[in-house]
Design a protein around this motif. Structure first.
Motif, PDB file in Angstrom:
ATOM      1  N   GLU A  47       0.834  -1.210   0.000  1.00 52.40           N
ATOM      2  CA  GLU A  47       0.000   0.000   0.000  1.00 52.40           C
ATOM      3  C   GLU A  47       0.868   1.260   0.000  1.00 52.40           C
ATOM      4  O   GLU A  47       0.634   2.192  -0.778  1.00 52.40           O
ATOM      5  N   GLU A  48       1.863   1.288   0.879  1.00 49.95           N
ATOM      6  CA  GLU A  48       2.709   2.478   0.992  1.00 49.95           C
ATOM      7  C   GLU A  48       3.558   2.690  -0.261  1.00 49.95           C
ATOM      8  O   GLU A  48       3.763   3.833  -0.690  1.00 49.95           O
ATOM      9  N   VAL A  49       4.056   1.616  -0.865  1.00 49.10           N
ATOM     10  CA  VAL A  49       4.831   1.753  -2.105  1.00 49.10           C
ATOM     11  C   VAL A  49       3.933   2.309  -3.213  1.00 49.10           C
ATOM     12  O   VAL A  49       4.342   3.204  -3.961  1.00 49.10           O
ATOM     13  N   LYS A  50       2.709   1.822  -3.309  1.00 48.99           N
ATOM     14  CA  LYS A  50       1.777   2.346  -4.321  1.00 48.99           C
ATOM     15  C   LYS A  50       1.517   3.834  -4.099  1.00 48.99           C
ATOM     16  O   LYS A  50       1.461   4.614  -5.055  1.00 48.99           O
ATOM     17  N   GLU A  51       1.346   4.230  -2.825  1.00 47.70           N
ATOM     18  CA  GLU A  51       1.109   5.643  -2.522  1.00 47.70           C
ATOM     19  C   GLU A  51       2.325   6.488  -2.891  1.00 47.70           C
ATOM     20  O   GLU A  51       2.183   7.594  -3.421  1.00 47.70           O
ATOM     21  N   TYR A  52       3.528   5.961  -2.635  1.00 52.51           N
ATOM     22  CA  TYR A  52       4.735   6.696  -3.024  1.00 52.51           C
ATOM     23  C   TYR A  52       4.814   6.828  -4.547  1.00 52.51           C
ATOM     24  O   TYR A  52       5.113   7.915  -5.063  1.00 52.51           O
ATOM     25  N   LEU A  53       4.554   5.755  -5.260  1.00 48.74           N
ATOM     26  CA  LEU A  53       4.630   5.796  -6.722  1.00 48.74           C
ATOM     27  C   LEU A  53       3.631   6.791  -7.304  1.00 48.74           C
ATOM     28  O   LEU A  53       3.905   7.438  -8.316  1.00 48.74           O
ATOM     29  N   ALA A  54       2.487   6.925  -6.647  1.00 46.17           N
ATOM     30  CA  ALA A  54       1.466   7.862  -7.126  1.00 46.17           C
ATOM     31  C   ALA A  54       1.820   9.307  -6.799  1.00 46.17           C
ATOM     32  O   ALA A  54       1.501  10.218  -7.572  1.00 46.17           O
ATOM     33  N   SER A  55       2.495   9.535  -5.669  1.00 46.54           N
ATOM     34  CA  SER A  55       2.728  10.912  -5.225  1.00 46.54           C
ATOM     35  C   SER A  55       4.179  11.371  -5.317  1.00 46.54           C
ATOM     36  O   SER A  55       4.432  12.550  -5.523  1.00 46.54           O
ATOM     37  N   GLY A  56       5.120  10.456  -5.090  1.00 50.19           N
ATOM     38  CA  GLY A  56       6.530  10.837  -5.040  1.00 50.19           C
ATOM     39  C   GLY A  56       6.907  11.626  -3.803  1.00 50.19           C
ATOM     40  O   GLY A  56       7.996  12.183  -3.739  1.00 50.19           O
ATOM     41  N   ASN A  57       6.032  11.653  -2.805  1.00 47.46           N
ATOM     42  CA  ASN A  57       6.252  12.464  -1.601  1.00 47.46           C
ATOM     43  C   ASN A  57       7.177  11.798  -0.592  1.00 47.46           C
ATOM     44  O   ASN A  57       7.138  10.582  -0.407  1.00 47.46           O
ATOM     45  N   ILE A  58       7.967  12.610   0.104  1.00 44.05           N
ATOM     46  CA  ILE A  58       8.866  12.107   1.134  1.00 44.05           C
ATOM     47  C   ILE A  58       8.087  11.445   2.275  1.00 44.05           C
ATOM     48  O   ILE A  58       8.572  10.505   2.898  1.00 44.05           O
TER      49      ILE A  58
END
Length: 107
Positions: A47-58
């Protein structure tokens, strides 16, 4: 009539308290089965990797690290051990400093 929002997801320890302070009522349980917890951590990592890939946020990178630390804890791997293994693997296979893109392998 009160309505509920079904969540059924692993959350950080203080989230129920934060929800309660907002005037809502959290319904939760504490996972005691190690295998169930590890499975939930794996789902959370995805879930967290998908959220990072979608946002690129730190912030998402921080969430990924928090999940990884929890996985390391459940597996009884200390950070030094993991770092040693990472260095060994980097020594053997390299890291990503040179940004190499493998295009083809001819046989």
């Amino acid at each position: 009539m009160k309505r509920n929002t079904e969540k059924m997801k692993l959350v950080r320890d203080r989230i129920p308290e934060i929800i309660q302070k907002s005037g809502k009522i959290p319904e939760y349980e504490v996972i005691t089965d190690e295998r169930v917890f590890e499975n939930l951590l794996n789902q959370k990592l995805t879930e967290e990797v998908k959220e990072y890939l979608a946002s690129g946020n730190i912030e998402e990178v921080c969430d990924i690290l928090e999940v990884l630390y929890a996985i390391m804890d459940i597996k009884k791997w200390d950070a030094g051990y993991v770092e040693d293994k990472r260095r060994e693997k980097a020594q053997l296979n390299g890291s990503f400093e040179r940004r190499v893109l493998l295009k083809k392998v001819w046989e």
